[in-house]
Design an enzyme around this catalytic site. Sequence first.
Site, PDB file in Angstrom:
ATOM      1  N   ARG A  31       8.471  -7.164   4.189  1.00  0.00           N
ATOM      2  CA  ARG A  31       9.717  -6.608   4.731  1.00  0.00           C
ATOM      3  C   ARG A  31       9.849  -6.855   6.221  1.00  0.00           C
ATOM      4  NH1 ARG A  31       9.961  -0.455   2.925  1.00  0.00           N
ATOM      5  NH2 ARG A  31       7.755  -0.601   3.535  1.00  0.00           N
ATOM      6  N   ARG A  32       8.717  -6.951   6.920  1.00  0.00           N
ATOM      7  CA  ARG A  32       8.750  -7.101   8.384  1.00  0.00           C
ATOM      8  C   ARG A  32       7.916  -8.318   8.795  1.00  0.00           C
ATOM      9  NH1 ARG A  32       7.632  -1.835   7.023  1.00  0.00           N
ATOM     10  NH2 ARG A  32       9.265  -0.295   7.466  1.00  0.00           N
TER      11      ARG A  32
ATOM     12  N   ILE B  88     -14.997  -1.719  -8.650  1.00  0.00           N
ATOM     13  CA  ILE B  88     -15.865  -1.460  -9.804  1.00  0.00           C
ATOM     14  C   ILE B  88     -15.316  -2.205 -11.021  1.00  0.00           C
ATOM     15  CG2 ILE B  88     -16.874   0.330 -11.271  1.00  0.00           C
ATOM     16  CD1 ILE B  88     -16.267   2.328  -9.005  1.00  0.00           C
TER      17      ILE B  88
ATOM     18  N   ASP C   7      -2.289  10.358  -8.883  1.00  0.00           N
ATOM     19  CA  ASP C   7      -2.985   9.076  -8.821  1.00  0.00           C
ATOM     20  C   ASP C   7      -4.040   8.989  -9.918  1.00  0.00           C
ATOM     21  OD1 ASP C   7      -3.939   6.582  -7.082  1.00  0.00           O
ATOM     22  OD2 ASP C   7      -5.721   7.773  -7.531  1.00  0.00           O
TER      23      ASP C   7
ATOM     24  N   LYS D 165      -4.367   6.501 -13.476  1.00  0.00           N
ATOM     25  CA  LYS D 165      -5.575   5.766 -13.830  1.00  0.00           C
ATOM     26  C   LYS D 165      -6.110   6.208 -15.197  1.00  0.00           C
ATOM     27  CE  LYS D 165      -6.707   5.165  -8.952  1.00  0.00           C
ATOM     28  NZ  LYS D 165      -7.532   5.626  -7.824  1.00  0.00           N
TER      29      LYS D 165
END
Length: 441
Positions: A47-48, A135, A200, A204
């Site tokens: 974006r930048r 992992i 989060d 997972k």
Amino acid sequence: MAVTPIRVAMLGCGTVGSEVVRLLRDHADELAARAGAPVELTGVAVRRPHRHGDLADLLTTDAAGLVTRDDVDVVVEVIGGIEPARTLLLEALKAGKSVVTANKALLAEDGPALAEAADASGVDLYYEAAVAGAIPLLRSLRESLAGDRITRVAGIVNGTTNFILSAMTASGSSFAEALEEATRLGYAEADPSADVDGYDAASKAAILASLAFHTRVTASDVHCEGIRSVTSSDIAAAAGMDCVIKLVAICERIPPDGDVPESVSARVYPAMIPAVHPLASVDGAFNAVFVEAEAAGQMMFYGQGAGGAPTASAVLGDLVAVARNRVGGGRGPRESAYASLAVRSMGTVRTRYHVSLDVDDRAGVLAAIAGEFSHRGVSIAAVRQTGGGNGGEAARLVVVTHAAPEAALAATVEVLAGLDVVRGVDSVLRVEDLGRKGVAG
């Protein structure tokens, strides 16, 4: 004879993306030898652009155009979030580009759509970096254990919450103090909600359950609780039971029971686990996951579960695998969802509780409380009282239950909170032995 390079487009160039670029450049010769062809970066969408001057002509702000370019074979996505990542990856797959992604939120919400798009185009979809960083957990579930029957996957899959709980255990600090320290050290984001509220880890868990049990499990199927309510008193109570508190993700295959067919459970919550369990010693921002399979038995995967370099390592591993497939004319593993098992609601899952109550110190209190547990078919394993002794004063009563349906336990606690003899329910935590024989079970 010249070998045609594998040409890579990357979406995003933040902490992980910049490490991917570095590894591609620093280890170009080795990666080419392992893949069977040079692996070349042909474009990076950001974006930048002014923040990435070292990438010069590779930069573009036209991500949609980049993923369908003729000079792109593989798209690596490290921008995260649901949109625009979903639209971009679906367009890439439709255009015949293989995809490597670290986007656990997208996979947990819409992984089947990505898998179907990859199948329709005959290309690869790899996502090792989406769970547990460097992992090699997902590849083990999807490939190494493909001939076995996995019964449980359980462990610590969020480094931020593990750092916070480890700090609370080590120093006796409060949740707020430990979170402040995690933020200062860069383990927690400015907005830590996805980590500390369990989202989060739930994403997972959905990915792990889907792979382990050959069943489509989404984030919405995962029962999710975070660690905001864990107090220093809870930490001390756990120590008194020779346990520690960890935010655990638990994915289980539940055998058939009478007329109830085989099913799966996926859940995330803080729980007391025995101090002798290997997961109890996993401190700081590390991840560790136990996998149990019928033939292979118990296995533990341990390592750095986040960070730019570890996550980039997993991305590069996937990229080499995809490159090998393209050089050799093959494909990697496809989605396996043949089992189509039902996902149990949390209320039907059997758990154990540690309940701490402030109660009146007078005759009949214990009998009244025990009667409520008994009325709902919940067996009490242990009771401990502290304080009181002079009549009329408040006492602390701790009740630890045997395993019972979650719904029965929750209903019992709700009723206890309304009893005249109960001044307050201080805390409710689950107790998990996580399969270790002879401990806290």
